[in-house]
Design an enzyme around this catalytic site. Structure first.
Site, short mmCIF file in Angstrom:
data_model
loop_
_atom_site.label_atom_id
_atom_site.label_comp_id
_atom_site.label_asym_id
_atom_site.label_seq_id
_atom_site.Cartn_x
_atom_site.Cartn_y
_atom_site.Cartn_z
N ASP A 280 0.86 -1.17 0.00
CA ASP A 280 0.00 0.00 0.00
C ASP A 280 0.91 1.24 0.00
OD1 ASP A 280 -2.16 1.70 0.05
OD2 ASP A 280 -3.24 0.60 1.59
C1 NOJ Z 1 -4.12 3.80 0.24
C2 NOJ Z 1 -5.28 2.87 0.33
O1 NOJ Z 1 -5.22 2.14 1.54
C3 NOJ Z 1 -5.36 1.89 -0.82
O2 NOJ Z 1 -6.55 1.15 -0.71
C4 NOJ Z 1 -5.27 2.62 -2.12
O3 NOJ Z 1 -5.45 1.74 -3.20
C5 NOJ Z 1 -3.94 3.33 -2.18
N1 NOJ Z 1 -3.86 4.29 -1.11
C6 NOJ Z 1 -3.69 4.03 -3.52
O4 NOJ Z 1 -4.44 5.17 -3.61
#
Ligand code: NOJ
Length: 757
Positions: free
Chosen positions: A289
Site C-alpha cells: 500500500d
Molecule cells: C491507500 C489505500 O489504503 C489503498 O486502498 C489505495 O489503493 C492506495 N492508497 C492508492 O491510492
C-alpha cells in the site's frame, strides 16, 4: 534446479536449448507467458529489475509539463508502474518513452483507485453488498473497467475484501460487510467484472485483491490500527475472500497498512510466502500500500529504509508503492547478500507476468482516448438498477410507497447534494453528473408538488437558521421526506467516527419536523450503519442507502413512489450505538450467553445492591445485547411467510450432501424480492464455532400470493474450520440449520454429520 517450480524449470530448459540461437529465434520459440518472462528476465540488468519493482505516484492535479528527471527515470528503466497519471498526454508520453526509448521497451502499468465506478458512479461496495446480488457488483466492475480503460487505466486497486465488523471504521464503506461468504462471492464477481475471462481484452483491467490482510480488524475501529487475529480466525474469517480471488485469477494483491499480531502485513513472510505462494500457489503480483514499506519504520519493525526494503523483499513483496526503499537499497542489499538475487527475480517475474497477461507488450496504448461509453445511457441505467437493488427499507408504518399525486416537503442536507451521494473513493466522478433526489422527484411528481428547503446545507451543519424555511415547506405538503446522512468524506480511508449518530443538527431538525404530525419519511445516505435510535420513533419510515452514486436520486424516487419494492438486506449487523462495536452476527457464544430471560437493565438494579454477578450475562446494562437490526434484515412493500422446512436426510455422510428446503410465500399485496438465507451452527467442536454462519442464500422475486420451494444443498466442505492444530477439519456431530429472512430468525432444523462415507 532444486527449489524451482516446474514451470520455471521447463522455461530454463527452453533457454538452454535456444541460447545459442539468435535472439529473434528465441523470442519466436517463446509461446507461453512463462517463456516470454524468462527470456526478458535473462536480458535484464540488476538496475532494470529493481526498476520494475518501483510504483511511482503522480498527483492527478500536478501542474506543468512532465519533469525531465521523471522522463529520464522512465527512459533508464527505473519505473515499472505509475498511479494517478490521468492526463492522457502525460500517460501517452510516459508509455512512449518506456516502450520506445528504454533499453528493453518494457511497458508501464497505469494504476488508479477505480473502486465503485469511474465516471458513472455505482453504490459504494457496502451498498452493492446490500443488494445480495453479486451480479450487480460484477456489472459495476465491468462498467468501471470499460470507462476507466478509455482513459488508459489498466490496473485498478479494487476490490477491497476486508471483513468489517466495526462500523466506526471508515473503510467499512468500501467493504462487502461482515460476512466471509458474502465477501468471497462479491470479491470474485468484481474481479470477473474488472478483468473479464481474458485480461488481454481491450476493456479488461487488472484487479487488486486488497488489503492482505486483517485491515478491517483495526482495534477500536480506528483506521490503520493494530490487529490481533488468532491464526484460525485469520484462516476461517479473513483470508478466504483472498483465496477465492486468487482462484478467480486476480492479477494482483495489495498488502495492508496494519500489523497482524505485531508483524506488519507488508513485511509478513508468513502471509506473503507461506500462505500466498506455498499453500495457495498464487502467481500474481503483490504490491504494497501507499508508503507501507517505509511505514514499517514507524511501526517499529525496521530501523531505517534499508531494513524496511530488506524485510519487505524477503517477505515476498513484489512492488513498492510510492516510497522508494527498493529503489534506494535493493542493489546494495543484494550485493551484501541480505536479499537473494533469486528473490528479486521472482518479484520481477510476477510483475512481468502481469504485463504480459494484460498484453501490454503488443498493445501498450491499446485502450486510449475512445471515450464513447462514459456516462452512457446504458451505464446510468445499470447504476440506477444497482442503487435500487441496494436500498434497504428499515421501517415502514404505512408511509411508503406514496403515489405521484402526493405533495412532498423535501428537506435535508443530502436531498440535493450530487457530490455527497457518490460516497467515498471517487476521484473521477463529478457531482454535477449525479441526479439528486430533488431533481428526480421534481421530474416525477412535478416541480409544483415538491416543496424544497434543505434546512441544513451540509450534514455536519450545526446552526439552525434554515429550520424555519424547512418547517414552512413541510406545512405546505402532504408528506415530509427528509434526506440526510453523512457527507462522502465522513467515511472511507482515515475517516473513522466514534459516534454513529447523524452528524450536525439533523436529529434536531427531524425532531422539529416530527412535531407537525405529518407522515415523516427518513431517507439516509451514509458510508456506514447509522445510529438511528434517537429519532427512529419519530419517523414513519426509513429507507437506508449506503451512498448510492450518480443515479441515487432516480433510484430513491422509484422506491419511494412504489415503481419497485425495496429489496436490499443488511450486509452488516446494525448496532444501537458505536459503543456496541465490534458487533457481528457470527460471534461465538460465551459461557454465559445473553438472553432476554437473564437480562438485567441498569434501572432494574436496586440502590445499594449487594455485590452480585447473578443475572449478569454477556450484555450491557444500558444497551442490552441485541443490535438495532440483525444482519440480513430488510423490509419490502410486501410480506413473506416461511414454512415447512425439510431435510433430504437427517444425516450427512463424509462424501454426501443434504438438501435443506422450505416454502416461501409472498403473503402481501405487491410483487417483491426476498433474500432467503441458509445458516448453520456446529454445536460442539474442537474450537468453539459461531452461533450462526451464513452458508448460502437465494434472492427470489414473488408475485402476491405466489409461493416457491427454495432448496439449498449443504456439503461437508461447507462445515470445515481450522482446529487447534491449525488443520482444516470437518468434525462429525450435531448441527443446527436455519432457513431464515435474517440472522436472528427463521425456521430451524438439525442434522448430524457422520464418519461414514
Ligand atoms: C491507500 C489505500 O489504503 C489503498 O486502498 C489505495 O489503493 C492506495 N492508497 C492508492 O491510492
Amino acid at each position: 534446479m532444486k527449489g524451482l517450480s516446474p514451470v520455471v524449470c521447463s522455461v530454463f530448459m527452453l533457454l538452454l536449448s535456444v541460447n545459442s540461437q539468435p535472439i529473434f529465434a528465441q523470442e519466436q520459440a517463446a509461446t507461453t507467458i512463462e517463456q516470454k518472462v524468462e527470456l526478458l528476465l535473462a536480458k535484464m540488468t540488476l538496475q532494470e529489475k529493481i526498476g520494475q519493482t518501483n510504483l511511482r505516484g503522480r498527483s492527478s492535479r500536478a501542474k506543468g509539463p512532465l519533469p525531465d528527471n521523471l522522463k529520464a527515470t522512465v527512459r533508464d528503466g527505473n519505473v515499472g508502474a505509475f498511479l494517478n497519471v490521468m492526463k492522457p498526454e502525460e500517460r501517452d508520453e510516459l508509455q512512449r518513452i518506456a516502450v520506445e526509448e528504454s533499453r528493453l521497451g518494457i511497458p508501464l502499468l497505469f494504476g488508479r483507485d477505480v473502486i465503485h465506478g469511474f465516471k458513472t458512479i455505482f453504490p459504494i461496495p457496502l451498498g452493492l453488498a446490500a443488494s445480495w446480488d453479486p451480479e450487480q457488483a460484477k456489472t459495476a466492475a465491468r462498467v468501471s473497467a470499460v470507462e476507466a480503460s478509455e482513459y488508459g487505466v489498466n490496473w485498478t486497486f479494487a476490490p477491497m475484501m476486508d471483513i468489517a465488523r466495526d462500523p466506526r471504521w471508515g473503510r467499512i464503506a468500501e467493504s462487502f460487510g461482515e460476512d466471509t461468504l458474502m465477501a468471497e462471492r462479491f470479491a470474485v464477481a468484481m474481479v470477473k467484472g474488472f478483468q473479464t475471462d481474458d485480461l488481454s481484452a481491450p476493456t479488461a483491467m487488472a484487479a487488486t485483491a486488497k488489503h492482505l490482510v486483517g485491515y478491517g480488524a483495526a482495534e477500536g475501529g480506528r483506521d490503520y490500527n493494530t490487529t490481533l487475529i488468532p491464526q484460525n480466525e485469520l484462516r476461517d474469517v479473513y483470508l478466504p475472500p483472498f483465496k477465492a480471488a486468487a482462484d478467480a485469477g486476480v492479477a494482483s494483491m495489495m498488502t495492508s497498512f496494519n500489523d497482524i499480531n505485531g508483524v506488519p502485513a507488508t513485511g509478513n513472510r508468513f502471509i506473503l510466502k507461506d500462505i500466498l505462494r506455498d499453500e495457495w500457489h498464487y502467481t500474481g503480483m503483490v504490491v504494497s500500500d501507499w508508503n507501507s514499506v517505509t511505514e514499517m519504520i514507524a511501526h517499529g519493525y525496521a530501523a531505517d529504509k534499508k531494513q524496511a526494503a530488506q524485510r519487505a523483499a524477503n517477505a515476498g513483496l513484489d512492488m513498492e508503492m510510492t516510497s522508494d526503499a527498493y529503489e534506494q537499497h535493493l542493489a546494495e542489499l543484494i550485493e551484501q547478500g541480505q536479499v537473494d538475487q533469486q528473490q528479486l527475480d521472482d518479484m520481477v517475474r510476477h510483475i512481468l507476468t502481469m504485463k504480459f497477461r494484460l498484453n501490454l507488450f503488443e498493445h501498450p496504448g491499446r485502450y486510449q482516448n475512445i471515450r464513447s461509453s462514459i456516462l452512457s445511457a446504458e451505464h446510468k441505467q445499470q447504476a440506477r438498477q444497482a442503487a435500487i437493488d441496494s436500498a434497504i427499507l428499515l421501517k415502514n408504518q404505512q408511509a411508503l410507497p406514496f403515489d405521484t399525486n402526493t405533495s412532498i416537503a423535501l428537506i435535508g442536507p443530502l436531498a440535493d447534494a450530487g457530490h455527497e451521494q457518490m460516497g467515498t473513493w471517487v476521484f473521477d466522478g463529478r457531482g454535477e453528473n449525479s441526479i439528486t433526489v430533488k431533481q428526480a422527484m421534481q421530474a416525477t411528481l412535478g416541480a409544483d408538488k415538491v416543496h424544497f428547503a434543505s434546512g441544513l446545507t451540509y450534514s455536519r451543519m450545526k446552526t439552525t437558521e434554515g429550520f424555519t424555511a424547512a418547517i414552512n415547506a413541510a406545512k405546505q405538503a402532504d408528506k415530509i421526506v427528509f434526506v440526510g446522512g453523512e457527507e462522502s468524506i465522513l467515511s472511507g480511508e482515515a475517516h473513522s467516527r466514534a459516534s454513529l449518530r447523524l452528524p450536525g443538527a439533523q436529529e434536531q431538525l427531524i425532531t422539529e419536523l416530527a412535531k407537525l404530525d405529518k407522515p415523516l419519511i427518513l431517507v439516509v445516505m451514509a458510508g456506514r450503519p447509522i445510529n438511528l435510535l434517537p429519532i427512529i420513533d419519530k419517523v414513519d419510515a426509513v429507507l437506508f442507502n449506503f451512498h448510492p452514486g450518480t443515479m441515487g436520486g432516480p433510484a430513491i424516487t422509484d422506491l419511494l413512489t412504489g415503481v419497485v419494492s425495496p429489496s436490499g438486506r443488511l450486509p452488516v449487523t446494525w448496532p444501537k450505538a458505536g459503543a456496541q462495536a465490534p458487533i457481528y452476527y457470527n460471534h461465538r457464544n460465551t459461557g454465559r450467553p445473553a438472553s432476554d430471560e437473564n437480562f438485567v437493565a441498569i434501572d432494574d438494579i436496586p440502590v445499594q445492591a449487594w455485590q452480585s454477578s447473578l443475572g449478569n450475562n454477556s450484555h450491557y446494562l444500558d444497551l442490552g445485547f441485541r443490535p438495532a437490526f440483525p444482519f440480513g434484515y430488510g423490509l419490502t412493500y410486501s410480506r413473506f411467510s416461511y414454512s415447512n422446512i425439510q431435510l433430504s436426510s437427517p444425516t450427512m455422510t463424509r462424501d454426501g450432501s443434504i438438501a435443506v428446503s422450505a416454502d416461501i410465500q409472498n403473503i402481501g399485496s405487491r410483487q417483491a424480492a426476498e433474500v432467503v438465507q441458509l445458516y448453520v451452527r456446529d454445536k460442539v467442536a474442537d474450537v468453539v464455532r459461531p452461533i450462526r454462519e451464513l452458508k448460502d442464500w437465494q434472492k427470489i422475486t414473488l408475485k402476491p400470493g405466489e409461493s416457491q420451494r427454495v432448496s439449498f444443498t449443504l456439503t461437508p466442505a461447507q462445515l470445515a474450520f481450522y482446529n487447534q492444530q491449525m488443520q482444516q477439519v470437518t468434525e462429525a456431530g450435531e448441527f443446527d440449520v436455519w432457513i431464515a429472512p435474517d440472522a436472528a430468525g427463521g425456521l430451524h432444523a438439525s442434522f448430524s454429520l457422520t464418519e461414514q462415507h
